[in-house]
Design a protein around this motif. Structure first.
Motif, PDB file in Angstrom:
ATOM      1  N   CYS A 156      12.220  -3.716  38.748  1.00 22.80           N
ATOM      2  CA  CYS A 156      10.801  -3.671  38.365  1.00 22.80           C
ATOM      3  C   CYS A 156       9.919  -4.152  39.520  1.00 22.80           C
ATOM      4  N   SER A 159       9.892  -1.536  42.280  1.00 26.07           N
ATOM      5  CA  SER A 159       9.086  -0.370  41.903  1.00 26.07           C
ATOM      6  C   SER A 159       7.604  -0.667  42.123  1.00 26.07           C
ATOM      7  N   ALA A 182      13.744   2.652  36.740  1.00 28.44           N
ATOM      8  CA  ALA A 182      13.554   1.318  36.161  1.00 28.44           C
ATOM      9  C   ALA A 182      13.279   1.413  34.667  1.00 28.44           C
ATOM     10  N   LEU A 186      15.662  -0.091  31.738  1.00 33.80           N
ATOM     11  CA  LEU A 186      15.150  -1.043  30.751  1.00 33.80           C
ATOM     12  C   LEU A 186      15.515  -0.600  29.335  1.00 33.80           C
TER      13      LEU A 186
END
Length: 284
Positions: A156, A159, A182, A186
């Motif tokens: 995260c 990104s 990502a 998740l």
């Protein structure tokens, strides 16, 4: 193209191939049931390694979780080796990514947090690989509890950092790719955790599948750093030797500090001339 790009590519190639080899060994030795098996019983008359025939009786102890595949020898030896080597490569990639951002742009909170998340993930991965779940359950779960969230945090942060630093169309495409990976990771992590806590055999088997998907996505995410590492040079190592000081255009020092932002990365202000240095020093 720099040879440094081989490093992020080798991590997913080595780890993904390695854990599937571990799964194949565990399946051959009948330590776990195949991924396509969805039928489980409360108990079996014979343990799985003693069973023969095309139809096997499986319990929750035989669900093909990645950790379960690497619990018993000989596959546990390879699993420990893969986790330890992968942990070292994660630390190295995280450190080089950190230095590369400083070299090309400037340091920032996102960059430092990304390095910290990568190293915490590496520490958890070592514990997962060297403390098997059937023999050191508490330490294994502590390692997993560290590795999974920190790896999710790392992707995260990276990104967001990629979007923050993107300038060209190609860099934005890389940012979109990382954001998509990502998001999928998740979802896989949440579903794996939720299903793992259920009593249903089917849901726990689904948890194992989502765990495999999550790990594949995280490893492939590391492979995307080949885009940045392809332009890496020896100057990146010089940045590390300076203790993380430096930046594009050789600003560094006082001028480099002016481009640091606590909310994210900013581009360097510029080289400046020598007669401005006293003003910078007085400002500091």
């Amino acid at each position: 193209m720099s040879l440094w790009m081989i490093l992020p590519i080798s991590l997913p190639v080595f780890t993904i191939t390695g854990i599937w080899v571990v799964y194949a060994m565990s399946l051959y030795n009948q330590h776990v049931c195949p991924v396509h098996n969805w039928l489980y019983n409360e108990s079996c008359e014979e343990q799985l390694p003693l069973q023969r025939g095309p139809v096997l009786c499986c319990t929750l102890d035989n669900i093909p979780l990645i950790s379960k595949c690497g619990t018993l020898p000989p596959e546990s030896c390879f699993f420990s080796l893969i986790c330890s080597t992968g942990s070292f490569m994660v630390m190295l990639i995280g450190l080089l990514r950190y230095a590369h951002v400083i070299e090309k742009h400037q340091n920032c909170v996102l960059n430092t947090a990304g390095l910290s998340a990568a190293w915490i993930c590496a520490a958890g991965l070592i514990m997962v690989g060297n403390f098997q779940v059937d023999f050191a359950k508490v330490l294994h779960y502590v390692g997993a509890g560290v590795a999974f969230p920190s790896s999710m945090l790392f992707v995260c942060l990276q990104s967001a950092l990629t979007y923050r630093l993107a300038k060209t169309q190609e860099e934005y495409r890389v940012a979109h790719l990382r954001a998509g990976m990502a998001l999928l990771a998740l979802v896989a992590l949440v579903l794996s955790g939720v299903f793992f806590c259920q009593e249903s055999f089917v849901l726990q088997h689904a948890s194992a599948i989502f765990e495999w998907i999550y790990c594949m996505l995280i490893m492939l995410f590391y492979g995307t750093f080949a885009f940045e590492f392809g332009g890496m040079s020896g100057d990146t190592l010089v940045v590390l030797s300076r203790g993380g000081r430096g930046g594009r255009g050789g600003g560094g020092g006082e001028e480099g500090l002016q481009s640091f932002s606590t909310s994210g990365c900013k581009m360097e202000v510029g080289g400046g001339s020598n007669h401005h240095q006293p003003d910078n020093l007085s400002t500091l």
